[in-house]
Design a protein around this motif. Structure first.
Motif, short mmCIF file in Angstrom:
data_model
loop_
_atom_site.label_atom_id
_atom_site.label_comp_id
_atom_site.label_asym_id
_atom_site.label_seq_id
_atom_site.Cartn_x
_atom_site.Cartn_y
_atom_site.Cartn_z
N GLU A 46 0.85 -1.19 0.00
CA GLU A 46 0.00 0.00 0.00
C GLU A 46 0.89 1.24 0.00
N GLY A 47 0.31 2.35 -0.45
CA GLY A 47 1.06 3.60 -0.44
C GLY A 47 0.38 4.67 -1.26
N VAL A 48 1.11 5.74 -1.50
CA VAL A 48 0.59 6.87 -2.27
C VAL A 48 1.44 7.05 -3.52
N CYS A 49 1.16 8.12 -4.27
CA CYS A 49 1.84 8.31 -5.56
C CYS A 49 3.35 8.34 -5.42
N GLN A 50 3.87 8.89 -4.32
CA GLN A 50 5.32 8.90 -4.12
C GLN A 50 5.87 7.49 -4.07
N ASP A 51 5.15 6.59 -3.40
CA ASP A 51 5.60 5.20 -3.29
C ASP A 51 5.53 4.48 -4.63
N HIS A 52 4.46 4.73 -5.39
CA HIS A 52 4.36 4.13 -6.73
C HIS A 52 5.52 4.60 -7.62
N ALA A 53 5.81 5.91 -7.55
CA ALA A 53 6.90 6.45 -8.37
C ALA A 53 8.25 5.86 -7.98
N HIS A 54 8.52 5.80 -6.67
CA HIS A 54 9.79 5.23 -6.21
C HIS A 54 9.92 3.76 -6.62
N ALA A 55 8.85 3.00 -6.47
CA ALA A 55 8.90 1.58 -6.82
C ALA A 55 9.12 1.40 -8.32
N LEU A 56 8.45 2.19 -9.14
CA LEU A 56 8.62 2.07 -10.59
C LEU A 56 10.03 2.46 -11.00
N ILE A 57 10.56 3.52 -10.40
CA ILE A 57 11.94 3.91 -10.68
C ILE A 57 12.90 2.78 -10.33
N ALA A 58 12.68 2.15 -9.18
CA ALA A 58 13.57 1.09 -8.72
C ALA A 58 13.55 -0.11 -9.67
N VAL A 59 12.35 -0.56 -10.05
CA VAL A 59 12.28 -1.75 -10.92
C VAL A 59 12.77 -1.44 -12.32
N ALA A 60 12.56 -0.21 -12.79
CA ALA A 60 13.06 0.17 -14.11
C ALA A 60 14.59 0.14 -14.12
N ARG A 61 15.21 0.68 -13.09
CA ARG A 61 16.67 0.67 -13.02
C ARG A 61 17.21 -0.75 -12.92
N LEU A 62 16.47 -1.63 -12.24
CA LEU A 62 16.89 -3.03 -12.15
C LEU A 62 16.86 -3.71 -13.52
N ARG A 63 16.07 -3.16 -14.45
CA ARG A 63 16.05 -3.66 -15.83
C ARG A 63 16.89 -2.79 -16.75
N ASP A 64 17.81 -2.02 -16.16
CA ASP A 64 18.75 -1.16 -16.89
C ASP A 64 18.08 -0.06 -17.70
N LEU A 65 16.95 0.43 -17.20
CA LEU A 65 16.27 1.56 -17.83
C LEU A 65 16.43 2.80 -16.96
N PRO A 66 17.02 3.87 -17.48
CA PRO A 66 17.11 5.10 -16.70
C PRO A 66 15.71 5.57 -16.30
N ALA A 67 15.54 5.97 -15.04
CA ALA A 67 14.22 6.40 -14.57
C ALA A 67 14.40 7.50 -13.54
N ARG A 68 13.41 8.39 -13.48
CA ARG A 68 13.49 9.51 -12.55
C ARG A 68 12.11 9.88 -12.00
N TYR A 69 12.14 10.64 -10.92
CA TYR A 69 10.94 11.06 -10.19
C TYR A 69 10.49 12.42 -10.72
N VAL A 70 9.19 12.60 -10.88
CA VAL A 70 8.64 13.86 -11.38
C VAL A 70 7.60 14.39 -10.41
N SER A 71 7.69 15.66 -10.08
CA SER A 71 6.70 16.31 -9.24
C SER A 71 5.86 17.26 -10.08
N GLY A 72 4.58 17.41 -9.70
CA GLY A 72 3.71 18.29 -10.45
C GLY A 72 2.31 18.33 -9.87
N TYR A 73 1.35 18.55 -10.76
CA TYR A 73 -0.05 18.65 -10.37
C TYR A 73 -0.91 17.75 -11.25
N LEU A 74 -2.06 17.36 -10.71
CA LEU A 74 -3.01 16.52 -11.46
C LEU A 74 -4.40 17.08 -11.25
#
Length: 276
Positions: free
Chosen positions: A163-191
């Motif tokens: 469970e978590g919020v958008c920050q947790d989803h973003a961090h997890a996606l960044i982590a798994v992307a990097r584990l597959r050798d894909l550069p990934a970064r966190y983005v802040s903004g509005y929705l």
């Protein structure tokens, strides 16, 4: 879509502080998907310092409050016209090599559960398909639930919790992307809203993954979509701390409390409500 944004952050201190210095990453990004029509930043009793565009293409400006004070309010109002580019960050100028974003941080550090999730996405036709698959896997593994994680929660901890919020989803996606050798970064903004049109916490975060041939592509695992014209992009970083819209230091011993209020509306709707 024309969006009207109002964002206020209030810092309160139990003892007066002085010489507060803030670095603000609160100006919308410049790329083909959005055009800033009006934008105003105000800091209570603040002195605006120099601004600059960093290597990642983000506009950063400094503010100073001399004090003594026990409260500082950072207010942002403005209008941004957005366009749906299917998540592609087209026309964004930056100088940092994408490979820089393969570097891990505490929030995105590899762990056994993240590695297992990253390797569970198989049979993908290309990098873009793999990125979509990783985003979907994160969205399925972490349910959106406010209040169960903290700002310091890591990707591995949020995945273990499920469970978590958008920050947790973003961090997890960044982590798994990097584990597959894909550069990934966190983005802040509005929705402006979620995909089904329901109200959403207007301050938002998502991830971008670098796809060869396309460049940076946004993925919002929390809402199972790519950023479209409902999103306003502010800035990016290796993780949430690196991409923080507001950073600051102060002289004094006052304990800090922060309250944030954000509203994002369609500009035409906002104007009609004001006139009625």
């Amino acid at each position: 879509m024309k969006l009207s944004i109002s964002h206020q952050t209030v810092y309160r201190y139990d003892h007066q502080v002085r010489n507060v210095v803030q670095s603000l990453r609160l100006t919308p990004s410049v790329f083909e998907g959005q055009k800033t029509q009006e934008w105003r930043i105000d800091v209570t009793d603040g002195i605006r310092g120099p601004g600059f565009r960093d290597g990642a293409g983000d506009w950063i400006e400094g503010w100073t409050v001399r004090g003594p004070t026990d409260q500082i309010t950072v207010s942002i109002t403005g209008n941004v016209e957005t366009r749906d580019l299917a998540g592609v960050l087209r026309g964004h100028r930056e100088m940092i090599n994408p490979l820089t974003y393969l570097r891990d941080t505490r929030s995105t550090a590899p762990a056994a559960n993240l590695t297992k999730l990253a390797n569970s996405v198989t049979d993908r036709t290309d990098i873009l398909d793999l990125a979509h698959g990783l985003a979907a896997a994160v969205g399925e593994a972490i349910a959106y639930r406010p209040g169960v994680t903290e700002a310091s929660t890591t990707a591995a901890e949020a995945l273990k919790l499920g469970e978590g919020v958008c920050q947790d989803h973003a961090h997890a996606l960044i982590a798994v992307a990097r584990l597959r050798d894909l550069p990934a970064r966190y983005v802040s903004g509005y929705l402006h809203s979620t995909i089904d049109g329901e109200a959403h916490d207007a301050a938002h975060a998502w991830a971008e993954i670098h796809v060869r041939g396309l460049g940076w592509v946004g993925f919002d695992a929390a809402n199972a979509c790519c950023p479209d014209d409902r999103y306003v992009r502010l800035g990016s970083g290796l993780d949430a701390a690196d991409a923080a819209p507001i950073r600051g230091i102060s002289s004094g011993r006052g304990a800090e409390q922060m309250d944030v209020s954000v509203q994002v509306q369609e500009a035409e709707q906002s104007q009609s409500q004001t006139q009625s």
